[in-house]
Design an enzyme around this catalytic site. Structure first.
Site, PDB file in Angstrom:
ATOM      1  N   ARG A 195       0.788  -1.034   0.159  1.00 51.53           N
ATOM      2  CA  ARG A 195       0.306  -0.213   0.034  1.00 51.53           C
ATOM      3  C   ARG A 195       1.147   1.439  -0.157  1.00 51.53           C
ATOM      4  O   ARG A 195       2.279   1.059   0.558  1.00 51.53           O
ATOM      5  CB  ARG A 195      -0.606   0.131   1.346  1.00 51.53           C
ATOM      6  N   GLU A 242      -2.917   8.537  -5.205  1.00 54.55           N
ATOM      7  CA  GLU A 242      -3.024   7.659  -6.434  1.00 54.55           C
ATOM      8  C   GLU A 242      -3.688   8.539  -7.687  1.00 54.55           C
ATOM      9  O   GLU A 242      -4.848   8.809  -7.006  1.00 54.55           O
ATOM     10  CB  GLU A 242      -3.170   6.701  -6.538  1.00 54.55           C
ATOM     11  N   HIS A 249      -0.290   1.174 -10.263  1.00 51.79           N
ATOM     12  CA  HIS A 249      -0.715  -0.003  -9.356  1.00 51.79           C
ATOM     13  C   HIS A 249      -1.466  -0.392  -9.917  1.00 51.79           C
ATOM     14  O   HIS A 249      -2.720  -1.361 -10.047  1.00 51.79           O
ATOM     15  CB  HIS A 249      -2.294   0.856  -8.919  1.00 51.79           C
TER      16      HIS A 249
END
Length: 323
Positions: free
Chosen positions: A226, A255, A274
């Site tokens: 994370r 993000e 990601h």
């Protein structure tokens, strides 16, 4: 009744579920209305942070399933204190993320980024590369994804240890597991440090100035866990100061990664959006996992991948729960 929280895309192959239940599809704006009267919630948009705000409308919810391995977007106090069962999609992304980690380790060792730069410049420049066999790797996070990473890196000849909540020896995948609470004390032993821990109050910001200062100047850091595991400004400072040699980052505190982030252009940094676990067909696999659990829930059978809401992840010995 089942409510499904979608983002830009709706989940594919929901016919089996739709034949067995009334299904409401909604985006974040309509979630509160769609939660009223719902017995179950499928958070297909697993990065959405809309659930806590809509929670007061959940007047009969029994079960929440998230289409991801991490549950931090839906792990808020009201859910933790409720009787609602929380399940995740554990197991879907393990091997894909392990392959990503092996890929970036090889990219660092074989200097692929520099080779591509030289190719584009039509420059022939011979260099020597590093071996990965025998290199020491620390995987921080000993859940299924961390174990898949350990197995693949070991198969490539690397020496892998783990870091978790409980120190132990004789682990089948890691051999030795160190206490993550003592992380800075042993980080300096490793050539690669891979972060894959779940995001909890204990792990948030665990990779900051102290951790990076403890690492070898030649070490590379990989984050597939994370973004909030890392204090980004302190990672940037460590890279600039030469405290570590490089970083491969698939997740970030913010993000998408802001265009003005120095991480985009820093030497020795690999940035991906990601995507380390997103293989061709992953969305259908997520729906298959949910559908299998949905059938168990309808039949009153124990669910798979039940999250311990105090810990924030599925325990090593999963606990069942009937719907």
């Amino acid at each position: 009744m089942l409510t499904v929280l979608c983002g830009a895309d709706s989940p594919p192959d929901m016919a089996a579920v739709e034949s067995a239940a009334v299904v409401r599809y909604t985006d974040a704006r309509g979630l509160a209305d769609a939660l009223r009267g719902a017995d179950a919630l499928f958070v297909y948009d697993f990065l959405s942070t809309a659930v806590p705000g809509a929670w007061p409308a959940a007047d009969r919810l029994q079960w929440l399933h998230i289409a991801g391995a991490g549950v931090d977007p839906v792990l808020f106090p009201e859910l933790q204190e409720s009787d609602v069962v929380l399940t995740n999609s554990r197991g879907v992304f393990d091997d894909a993320i392990a392959e990503y980690v092996l890929g970036v380790v090889l990219a660092f060792a074989k200097d692929f980024a520099r080779s591509l730069d030289l190719q584009r410049a039509t420059t022939w420049r011979h260099r020597e590369s590093e071996r990965i066999a025998g290199r020491q790797v620390l995987v921080v996070g000993t859940g299924p994804i961390g174990r898949a990473i350990a197995r693949l890196l070991r198969a490539a000849g690397m020496q892998v240890s783990g870091s978790g909540r409980r120190a132990r020896t004789g682990d089948p995948d890691f051999g030795v597991v160190r206490d993550s609470g003592e992380l800075p004390q042993y980080l300096g032993e490793f050539d690669y440090v891979v972060a894959v821990a779940p995001l909890t109050a204990q792990t948030k910001g665990m990779f900051g100035a102290e951790a990076f200062a403890a690492m070898k100047p030649s070490a590379r850091f990989v984050n597939v866990g994370r973004g909030e595991l890392v204090v980004t400004a302190e990672l940037v400072a460590a890279l600039r100061a030469g405290e570590i040699a490089g970083a491969a980052l698939d997740v970030f505190e913010t993000e998408p990664l802001p265009p003005d982030s120095p991480l985009w252009t820093m030497p020795g940094v690999l940035v991906s959006p990601h995507m380390s676990g997103d293989f061709t067909g992953w969305r259908r696999t997520l729906v298959e996992v949910f559908t299998a659990n949905f059938r168990r829930w309808c039949a009153g059978e124990p669910l798979h991948n039940v999250v311990d809401k105090r810990l924030g992840y599925v325990p090593s010995e999963p606990q069942g729960a009937a719907g």
